[in-house]
Enzyme design. Structure first.
Site, short mmCIF file in Angstrom:
data_model
loop_
_atom_site.label_atom_id
_atom_site.label_comp_id
_atom_site.label_asym_id
_atom_site.label_seq_id
_atom_site.Cartn_x
_atom_site.Cartn_y
_atom_site.Cartn_z
N CYS A 230 -48.55 44.17 11.81
CA CYS A 230 -49.81 44.79 11.41
C CYS A 230 -50.27 45.80 12.48
O CYS A 230 -50.27 45.47 13.67
CB CYS A 230 -50.85 43.67 11.26
SG CYS A 230 -52.52 44.22 10.98
N CYS B 159 -54.73 38.74 9.93
CA CYS B 159 -56.06 39.32 9.69
C CYS B 159 -56.26 39.80 8.26
O CYS B 159 -57.36 40.19 7.89
CB CYS B 159 -56.34 40.46 10.68
SG CYS B 159 -55.42 41.98 10.33
N HIS C 24 -51.19 34.20 -9.26
CA HIS C 24 -50.44 33.86 -8.06
C HIS C 24 -50.14 35.07 -7.17
O HIS C 24 -49.19 35.06 -6.41
CB HIS C 24 -49.14 33.14 -8.44
CG HIS C 24 -49.38 31.78 -9.05
ND1 HIS C 24 -48.42 31.07 -9.72
CD2 HIS C 24 -50.50 31.01 -9.07
CE1 HIS C 24 -48.94 29.91 -10.14
NE2 HIS C 24 -50.20 29.86 -9.76
N TYR D 210 -38.13 37.19 0.63
CA TYR D 210 -39.03 37.99 -0.22
C TYR D 210 -38.56 39.45 -0.33
O TYR D 210 -38.77 40.08 -1.36
CB TYR D 210 -40.49 37.86 0.26
CG TYR D 210 -41.08 36.55 -0.22
CD1 TYR D 210 -41.51 36.40 -1.53
CD2 TYR D 210 -41.12 35.43 0.61
CE1 TYR D 210 -42.00 35.19 -1.99
CE2 TYR D 210 -41.61 34.21 0.15
CZ TYR D 210 -42.05 34.10 -1.16
OH TYR D 210 -42.51 32.90 -1.63
N GLY E 161 -43.61 31.17 -21.82
CA GLY E 161 -42.64 31.08 -20.73
C GLY E 161 -43.14 30.41 -19.47
O GLY E 161 -42.78 30.82 -18.37
P1 OAD Z 1 -41.02 27.63 -14.45
O1 OAD Z 1 -39.71 28.02 -13.89
O2 OAD Z 1 -41.61 26.35 -13.99
O3 OAD Z 1 -40.91 27.55 -16.05
C1 OAD Z 1 -40.30 28.58 -16.77
C2 OAD Z 1 -40.48 28.30 -18.26
O4 OAD Z 1 -39.96 29.42 -18.97
C3 OAD Z 1 -39.73 27.06 -18.78
O5 OAD Z 1 -40.61 26.28 -19.58
C4 OAD Z 1 -38.61 27.66 -19.65
O6 OAD Z 1 -38.29 26.84 -20.78
C5 OAD Z 1 -39.24 28.96 -20.08
N1 OAD Z 1 -38.29 30.02 -20.44
C6 OAD Z 1 -37.08 30.29 -19.90
N2 OAD Z 1 -36.55 31.40 -20.46
C7 OAD Z 1 -37.45 31.85 -21.36
C8 OAD Z 1 -37.51 32.96 -22.24
N3 OAD Z 1 -36.51 33.85 -22.31
N4 OAD Z 1 -38.60 33.13 -23.04
C9 OAD Z 1 -39.62 32.23 -22.98
N5 OAD Z 1 -39.64 31.15 -22.16
C10 OAD Z 1 -38.57 30.97 -21.36
O7 OAD Z 1 -42.01 28.87 -14.22
P2 OAD Z 1 -43.59 28.89 -14.18
O8 OAD Z 1 -44.17 27.95 -15.17
O9 OAD Z 1 -44.01 30.31 -14.25
O10 OAD Z 1 -45.61 29.65 -8.23
O11 OAD Z 1 -43.86 28.34 -12.72
C11 OAD Z 1 -45.16 28.29 -12.25
C12 OAD Z 1 -45.20 28.59 -10.78
O12 OAD Z 1 -44.27 27.77 -10.07
C13 OAD Z 1 -44.77 30.00 -10.41
O13 OAD Z 1 -45.79 30.96 -10.57
C14 OAD Z 1 -44.41 29.84 -8.98
C15 OAD Z 1 -43.61 28.57 -9.06
O14 OAD Z 1 -43.53 27.84 -7.88
C16 OAD Z 1 -45.82 30.29 -7.08
O15 OAD Z 1 -44.99 31.05 -6.62
C17 OAD Z 1 -47.13 30.01 -6.47
#
Ligand code: OAD
Length: 256
Positions: A160, A137, A126, A74, A200
């Protein structure tokens, strides 16, 4: 606003819906920040979850088992995001709001690029990477940390001042609840919207992936902006196959 992409064709239905909308909700995922140089999670080859195992990095169990590994990963992400700049898509959403339309952003992203792009109304489903807190805590940790480094080294997290517990990033890990109230707030915004943009996101992670269906159920027009087909494409009235940094500034030009 100049972004160099004057070849973008904005679908007529999008211009029509956007020009009459007074309340817009932008549901955004990792693709929103892809053109800022931040890797998505599931894109083939480049996605974070194709290079790293989320079960060893993004669960409470992982942090309990190996806090130094998780913390270093991270810190690396904090470094990447700190160096990144909002792309023309983020800036366009901020600009749309400045022009007087109510634009709520509901994002799955843990970066702060919407805020730095000028959006002031952002719900983070998220969590936020930089909202550090104690794992034990929950006390907020506000001391500066040294971002950067390598993703898979081991760096002990700070502790912490209240209880000595390990400090964790402010993100929602797999298996954890969303921040209290945030999902209900998102549903309420969507139900009152005139237009929902789904930008996206692969639509694979629930409960966030249920929000386009909430919009559809409420009779709100839904437009997807994504170069690829997704799990929620079928719920969208218009599927605009382009990238966010191209599409959103082009839409704003049409609305000028
Ligand atoms: P994903 O990586 O699952 O999906 C990314 C999406 O962005 C895909 O559908 C791509 O086609 C699209 N994409 C890529 N480049 C792009 C661009 N330039 N413009 C528009 N779209 C584009 O990401 P998320 O759906 O955000 O969770 O994933 C959801 C969650 O899964 C995240 O918040 C994270 C992850 O595990 C946590 O960390 C809790």
């Amino acid at each position: 606003m100049s972004d160099g992409h004057t070849d973008v064709q904005v679908p007529a239905g999008v211009i029509e819906a956007a020009s009459t909308a007074r309340r817009v909700v932008a549901l955004t995922g990792a693709g929103m920040s892809a053109e800022s140089g931040i890797a998505t999670f599931r894109d083939r080859d480049t996605g974070l979850w194709s290079r790293f195992d989320p079960m060893t990095l993004a669960t409470t169990q992982a942090f309990e088992d190996d806090p130094d590994l998780v913390w270093a990963w991270y810190l690396w992400r904090i470094g990447v995001i700190g160096q990144a700049q909002p792309n023309p898509g983020h800036v366009a959403l901020g600009e749309w709001q400045r022009r007087g339309t109510t634009v709520h952003v509901v994002t799955q992203n843990v970066d702060d690029l919407h805020e730095r792009g000028g959006s002031t109304d952002v719900l983070h489903l998220h969590g936020e990477l930089n909202a550090l807190r104690c794992f034990d805590c929950g006390t907020a940790y506000t001391e500066p940390v040294e971002p950067g480094g390598e993703p898979l080294e081991r760096i002990p997290p700070p502790t912490c001042a209240e209880c000595g517990g390990n400090v964790r990033p402010g993100v929602v890990w797999f298996g954890e609840m969303l921040p209290p109230g945030v999902f209900d707030d998102a549903v309420a915004l969507i139900e009152q919207a005139d237009l929902v943009l789904v930008i996206g996101t692969s639509g694979m992670v629930y409960p966030a992936a249920g929000l386009p269906g909430v919009a559809r159920g409420a009779g709100v027009p839904v437009v997807e902006i994504n170069p690829d087909e997704t799990d929620v494409s079928d719920l969208c009235d218009i599927r605009w196959r382009d990238t966010t940094a191209r599409a959103l500034p082009a839409l704003l030009r049409e609305l000028a």
